[in-house]
Design a protein around this motif. Structure first.
Motif, PDB file in Angstrom:
ATOM      1  N   PHE B 200     -43.297  -1.372   8.776  1.00 53.09           N
ATOM      2  CA  PHE B 200     -44.398  -1.870   7.946  1.00 53.09           C
ATOM      3  C   PHE B 200     -44.544  -1.014   6.697  1.00 53.09           C
ATOM      4  O   PHE B 200     -44.735  -1.523   5.590  1.00 53.09           O
ATOM      5  CB  PHE B 200     -45.720  -1.824   8.713  1.00 53.09           C
ATOM      6  CG  PHE B 200     -45.893  -2.961   9.668  1.00 53.09           C
ATOM      7  CD1 PHE B 200     -45.483  -4.238   9.347  1.00 53.09           C
ATOM      8  CD2 PHE B 200     -46.501  -2.764  10.897  1.00 53.09           C
ATOM      9  CE1 PHE B 200     -45.642  -5.287  10.226  1.00 53.09           C
ATOM     10  CE2 PHE B 200     -46.666  -3.802  11.784  1.00 53.09           C
ATOM     11  CZ  PHE B 200     -46.234  -5.061  11.448  1.00 53.09           C
ATOM     12  N   PHE B 201     -44.444   0.315   6.896  1.00 51.78           N
ATOM     13  CA  PHE B 201     -44.622   1.217   5.765  1.00 51.78           C
ATOM     14  C   PHE B 201     -43.546   0.954   4.712  1.00 51.78           C
ATOM     15  O   PHE B 201     -43.841   0.800   3.523  1.00 51.78           O
ATOM     16  CB  PHE B 201     -44.580   2.670   6.242  1.00 51.78           C
ATOM     17  CG  PHE B 201     -44.576   3.664   5.128  1.00 51.78           C
ATOM     18  CD1 PHE B 201     -45.525   3.579   4.111  1.00 51.78           C
ATOM     19  CD2 PHE B 201     -43.640   4.675   5.072  1.00 51.78           C
ATOM     20  CE1 PHE B 201     -45.529   4.485   3.069  1.00 51.78           C
ATOM     21  CE2 PHE B 201     -43.634   5.577   4.030  1.00 51.78           C
ATOM     22  CZ  PHE B 201     -44.574   5.487   3.028  1.00 51.78           C
ATOM     23  N   LEU B 202     -42.287   0.837   5.165  1.00 51.03           N
ATOM     24  CA  LEU B 202     -41.207   0.630   4.199  1.00 51.03           C
ATOM     25  C   LEU B 202     -41.339  -0.729   3.508  1.00 51.03           C
ATOM     26  O   LEU B 202     -41.133  -0.840   2.298  1.00 51.03           O
ATOM     27  CB  LEU B 202     -39.848   0.739   4.903  1.00 51.03           C
ATOM     28  CG  LEU B 202     -39.510   2.145   5.394  1.00 51.03           C
ATOM     29  CD1 LEU B 202     -38.197   2.151   6.131  1.00 51.03           C
ATOM     30  CD2 LEU B 202     -39.475   3.117   4.228  1.00 51.03           C
ATOM     31  N   ALA B 203     -41.719  -1.757   4.295  1.00 51.16           N
ATOM     32  CA  ALA B 203     -41.844  -3.093   3.703  1.00 51.16           C
ATOM     33  C   ALA B 203     -42.976  -3.120   2.688  1.00 51.16           C
ATOM     34  O   ALA B 203     -42.824  -3.658   1.578  1.00 51.16           O
ATOM     35  CB  ALA B 203     -42.092  -4.126   4.798  1.00 51.16           C
ATOM     36  N   THR B 204     -44.132  -2.513   3.033  1.00 51.83           N
ATOM     37  CA  THR B 204     -45.249  -2.518   2.077  1.00 51.83           C
ATOM     38  C   THR B 204     -44.893  -1.661   0.870  1.00 51.83           C
ATOM     39  O   THR B 204     -45.271  -1.987  -0.249  1.00 51.83           O
ATOM     40  CB  THR B 204     -46.538  -2.004   2.726  1.00 51.83           C
ATOM     41  OG1 THR B 204     -46.262  -0.779   3.400  1.00 51.83           O
ATOM     42  CG2 THR B 204     -47.109  -3.000   3.694  1.00 51.83           C
ATOM     43  N   LEU B 205     -44.147  -0.568   1.100  1.00 54.72           N
ATOM     44  CA  LEU B 205     -43.760   0.294  -0.017  1.00 54.72           C
ATOM     45  C   LEU B 205     -42.875  -0.476  -0.996  1.00 54.72           C
ATOM     46  O   LEU B 205     -42.940  -0.280  -2.212  1.00 54.72           O
ATOM     47  CB  LEU B 205     -43.021   1.526   0.516  1.00 54.72           C
ATOM     48  CG  LEU B 205     -42.670   2.600  -0.499  1.00 54.72           C
ATOM     49  CD1 LEU B 205     -43.941   3.215  -1.054  1.00 54.72           C
ATOM     50  CD2 LEU B 205     -41.821   3.678   0.135  1.00 54.72           C
ATOM     51  N   ALA B 206     -42.056  -1.379  -0.457  1.00 53.57           N
ATOM     52  CA  ALA B 206     -41.161  -2.133  -1.331  1.00 53.57           C
ATOM     53  C   ALA B 206     -41.891  -3.264  -2.040  1.00 53.57           C
ATOM     54  O   ALA B 206     -41.631  -3.540  -3.212  1.00 53.57           O
ATOM     55  CB  ALA B 206     -39.996  -2.692  -0.516  1.00 53.57           C
ATOM     56  N   LEU B 207     -42.802  -3.953  -1.331  1.00 52.95           N
ATOM     57  CA  LEU B 207     -43.374  -5.196  -1.871  1.00 52.95           C
ATOM     58  C   LEU B 207     -44.719  -5.013  -2.569  1.00 52.95           C
ATOM     59  O   LEU B 207     -44.978  -5.645  -3.587  1.00 52.95           O
ATOM     60  CB  LEU B 207     -43.535  -6.222  -0.745  1.00 52.95           C
ATOM     61  CG  LEU B 207     -42.235  -6.681  -0.094  1.00 52.95           C
ATOM     62  CD1 LEU B 207     -42.518  -7.596   1.084  1.00 52.95           C
ATOM     63  CD2 LEU B 207     -41.367  -7.395  -1.115  1.00 52.95           C
ATOM     64  N   CYS B 208     -45.591  -4.151  -2.003  1.00 52.19           N
ATOM     65  CA  CYS B 208     -46.972  -4.111  -2.500  1.00 52.19           C
ATOM     66  C   CYS B 208     -47.104  -3.607  -3.940  1.00 52.19           C
ATOM     67  O   CYS B 208     -47.866  -4.194  -4.708  1.00 52.19           O
ATOM     68  CB  CYS B 208     -47.853  -3.300  -1.563  1.00 52.19           C
ATOM     69  SG  CYS B 208     -48.130  -4.158  -0.030  1.00 52.19           S
ATOM     70  N   PRO B 209     -46.394  -2.522  -4.355  1.00 54.62           N
ATOM     71  CA  PRO B 209     -46.561  -2.083  -5.744  1.00 54.62           C
ATOM     72  C   PRO B 209     -46.173  -3.186  -6.727  1.00 54.62           C
ATOM     73  O   PRO B 209     -46.799  -3.357  -7.778  1.00 54.62           O
ATOM     74  CB  PRO B 209     -45.601  -0.896  -5.859  1.00 54.62           C
ATOM     75  CG  PRO B 209     -45.453  -0.403  -4.498  1.00 54.62           C
ATOM     76  CD  PRO B 209     -45.516  -1.605  -3.614  1.00 54.62           C
ATOM     77  N   TRP B 210     -45.177  -3.963  -6.328  1.00 56.72           N
ATOM     78  CA  TRP B 210     -44.700  -5.051  -7.172  1.00 56.72           C
ATOM     79  C   TRP B 210     -45.776  -6.147  -7.293  1.00 56.72           C
ATOM     80  O   TRP B 210     -46.118  -6.596  -8.388  1.00 56.72           O
ATOM     81  CB  TRP B 210     -43.420  -5.569  -6.530  1.00 56.72           C
ATOM     82  CG  TRP B 210     -42.761  -6.689  -7.219  1.00 56.72           C
ATOM     83  CD1 TRP B 210     -42.229  -6.661  -8.476  1.00 56.72           C
ATOM     84  CD2 TRP B 210     -42.562  -7.993  -6.706  1.00 56.72           C
ATOM     85  NE1 TRP B 210     -41.706  -7.893  -8.761  1.00 56.72           N
ATOM     86  CE2 TRP B 210     -41.894  -8.715  -7.713  1.00 56.72           C
ATOM     87  CE3 TRP B 210     -42.870  -8.623  -5.500  1.00 56.72           C
ATOM     88  CZ2 TRP B 210     -41.546 -10.042  -7.528  1.00 56.72           C
ATOM     89  CZ3 TRP B 210     -42.511  -9.950  -5.328  1.00 56.72           C
ATOM     90  CH2 TRP B 210     -41.861 -10.636  -6.328  1.00 56.72           C
ATOM     91  N   ALA B 211     -46.350  -6.545  -6.129  1.00 54.35           N
ATOM     92  CA  ALA B 211     -47.399  -7.567  -6.141  1.00 54.35           C
ATOM     93  C   ALA B 211     -48.631  -7.059  -6.875  1.00 54.35           C
ATOM     94  O   ALA B 211     -49.257  -7.788  -7.655  1.00 54.35           O
ATOM     95  CB  ALA B 211     -47.760  -7.967  -4.711  1.00 54.35           C
ATOM     96  N   ALA B 212     -48.975  -5.780  -6.652  1.00 57.90           N
ATOM     97  CA  ALA B 212     -50.169  -5.232  -7.297  1.00 57.90           C
ATOM     98  C   ALA B 212     -49.980  -5.182  -8.800  1.00 57.90           C
ATOM     99  O   ALA B 212     -50.910  -5.476  -9.564  1.00 57.90           O
ATOM    100  CB  ALA B 212     -50.460  -3.836  -6.748  1.00 57.90           C
ATOM    101  N   SER B 213     -48.752  -4.844  -9.265  1.00 54.21           N
ATOM    102  CA  SER B 213     -48.576  -4.771 -10.713  1.00 54.21           C
ATOM    103  C   SER B 213     -48.613  -6.170 -11.322  1.00 54.21           C
ATOM    104  O   SER B 213     -49.137  -6.345 -12.431  1.00 54.21           O
ATOM    105  CB  SER B 213     -47.291  -4.032 -11.074  1.00 54.21           C
ATOM    106  OG  SER B 213     -46.189  -4.614 -10.449  1.00 54.21           O
TER     107      SER B 213
END
Lengths: 239, 221
Positions: B200-213
């Motif tokens: 979960f940590f790796l997946a959120t690390l990959a996807l969330c900054p992108w979605a947030a930006s």
């Protein structure tokens, strides 16, 4: 796709499709309901409660389908700034939320006589509940901004983020050992369900899908009309 | 990388100088956990059984409490416009802000959790796993929260809305975080749960900054 970015062209197409989709909805639902509730055989274990399945399964599929449609429309709206994709995503959300709710309610009604409980915290049920919350969050976010455009864009990003839940729902019965029964229609090696039950189920599914298309087109038409009225009012004020 | 570190340094300095924000998050965590023995009764058996769940749920709520400040202050004073205009990829800067958020909220929660676990009579076998699970889980909470915080910028009643958006997405982390501690207490293997939390940590690390930006760009447009 960009051909239908023009609302007039889209409306012409929608008007052409609508009579057919309404006819398909009425015919498939009428035939499917009678078939499923009266003529299809009762299950040898579940008895007549199995008939809830004819509503529950299509509702669940449509809940997922509407979310997928919403996510695709949101992606199209974000990438190509397609004006009608925004309206399609917006129109899809309440319909999908209702299907998801219907799925949860019918499942609960079936669960009481069969499992002895209205609700269990198993992976399939929980992920479906999360889907309902995602729909509600999407609609809340959409309406939370003074500028509707901004709300639409924020909601589109949320729809894409929430899409991770859709495969989780689909495969939850395979990944976890759940009380909810595993897939029996769409699986490797063909459906494990008797044709006498499968056919009415598919007819009901077609009815649900046609109903979704009808509602979607009507809601998009209403949104377009709403935008026109707003534009007219603005010109009246300024003119 | 320099910009990434600069963002972290700036946010940490702001948190240290102006605010009691992270202290309040920890206070909220402590007070809410302390309410439970009053609510369910002080029997050791009951508290021991619910300790892992209570700690995780309150940690979740506490880390959510500070989320609406994550981008709001920058949005109001205009720094967010400058941040989005920077030539450095926005997702990297978002990651910096998330890292600072985790250091000011996630880490204090992590430090407070063992003390509260003692108060709730958590079985000793669960302590180490509780810390490891929270170490793996809380960064994902900050990352998912950043997407929510970016989405509600400029919304009416953003704080309430934020909880509606973020809490459903927190559920998987809660499920596996609690089940890791429960498994450790009952003497089962915990490797699977910890691996899922890492995933979960790796997946959120990959996807969330992108979605947030992406969400931030919509907000400053």
């Amino acid at each position: 796709m960009h051909r239908f970015a023009n609302p007039t062209r889209f409306l012409r197409l929608a008007d052409a499709i609508l009579p057919w989709s309404i006819a398909a909805t009425v015919l498939a639902l009428a035939a499917g309901l009678v078939w499923a509730l009266v003529f299809s055989p009762a299950d040898y274990q579940q008895g007549d409660t199995v008939r809830i399945m004819y509503l529950h399964v299509p509702a669940a599929w449509m809940g997922l389908f509407a979310y997928t449609a919403m996510a695709v429309a949101s992606a199209v709206a974000l990438i190509w700034k397609h004006p009608l994709a925004d309206l399609a995503a917006k129109a899809s959300a309440p319909v999908g939320a209702c299907f998801t709710f219907l799925c949860l309610v019918t499942g609960s009604l079936w669960g009481k006589p069969m499992w002895g409980t209205w609700w269990v915290w198993d992976a399939r049920l929980t992920s479906m509940l999360i889907l309902l919350f995602l729909y509600l969050g999407y609609m809340a976010l959409q309406g939370a901004f003074d500028d509707p455009q901004r709300g639409q864009k924020a909601a589109a990003v949320l729809a894409l983020v929430g899409f991770v839940n859709v495969p989780i729902i689909k495969f939850s019965v395979d990944w976890w050992n759940t009380l909810h029964q595993p897939a029996s229609v769409v699986k490797m090696g063909g459906p494990a369900i008797d044709p006498a039950m499968l056919v009415p189920l598919l007819v009901m599914t077609i009815g649900f899908k046609a109903y979704y298309v009808t509602l979607l087109l009507l809601r998009i038409k209403a949104e377009v009309a709403d935008a026109k009225i707003r534009a007219l009012r603005l010109t009246e004020i300024h003119g | 990388m320099a910009a990434f570190l600069a963002i972290i340094r700036r946010d940490l300095r702001l948190a240290l100088r102006q605010g009691s924000d992270s202290l309040m998050v920890v206070m909220f965590f402590v007070l809410t956990v302390v309410l439970f023995p009053f609510g369910v009764g002080p029997e050791t058996g009951v508290l021991e059984r619910i300790a892992a769940g209570v700690l995780w749920v309150t940690a979740l709520l506490a880390s959510m409490l500070s989320l609406d400040r994550l981008f709001q202050a920058d949005y109001e004073d205009g720094s967010l416009d400058l941040i989005t205009l920077s030539p450095v990829p926005l997702s990297l800067l978002v990651m910096g802000k998330v890292a600072a958020h985790w250091l000011t909220t996630g880490l204090p929660l992590l430090l407070a959790a063992p003390v509260l676990a003692v108060l709730l009579h958590l079985n000793q076998d669960g302590f180490l796993i509780l810390i490891v699970a929270m170490l793996l889980g809380t960064p994902s909470l900050s990352l998912i929260g950043a997407v929510g915080a970016a989405l509600v910028l400029g919304a009416r009643r953003g704080g309430v809305l934020l909880s509606l958006l973020v809490l459903p997405l927190y559920i998987p982390i809660l499920v596996f975080g609690v089940s890791a501690v429960d498994a450790a207490v009952m003497g089962f293997e915990v490797r699977a749960q910890l691996l899922v939390l890492s995933a979960f940590f790796l997946a959120t690390l990959a996807l969330c900054p992108w979605a947030a930006s992406a969400a931030l760009r919509q907000a400053v447009e």
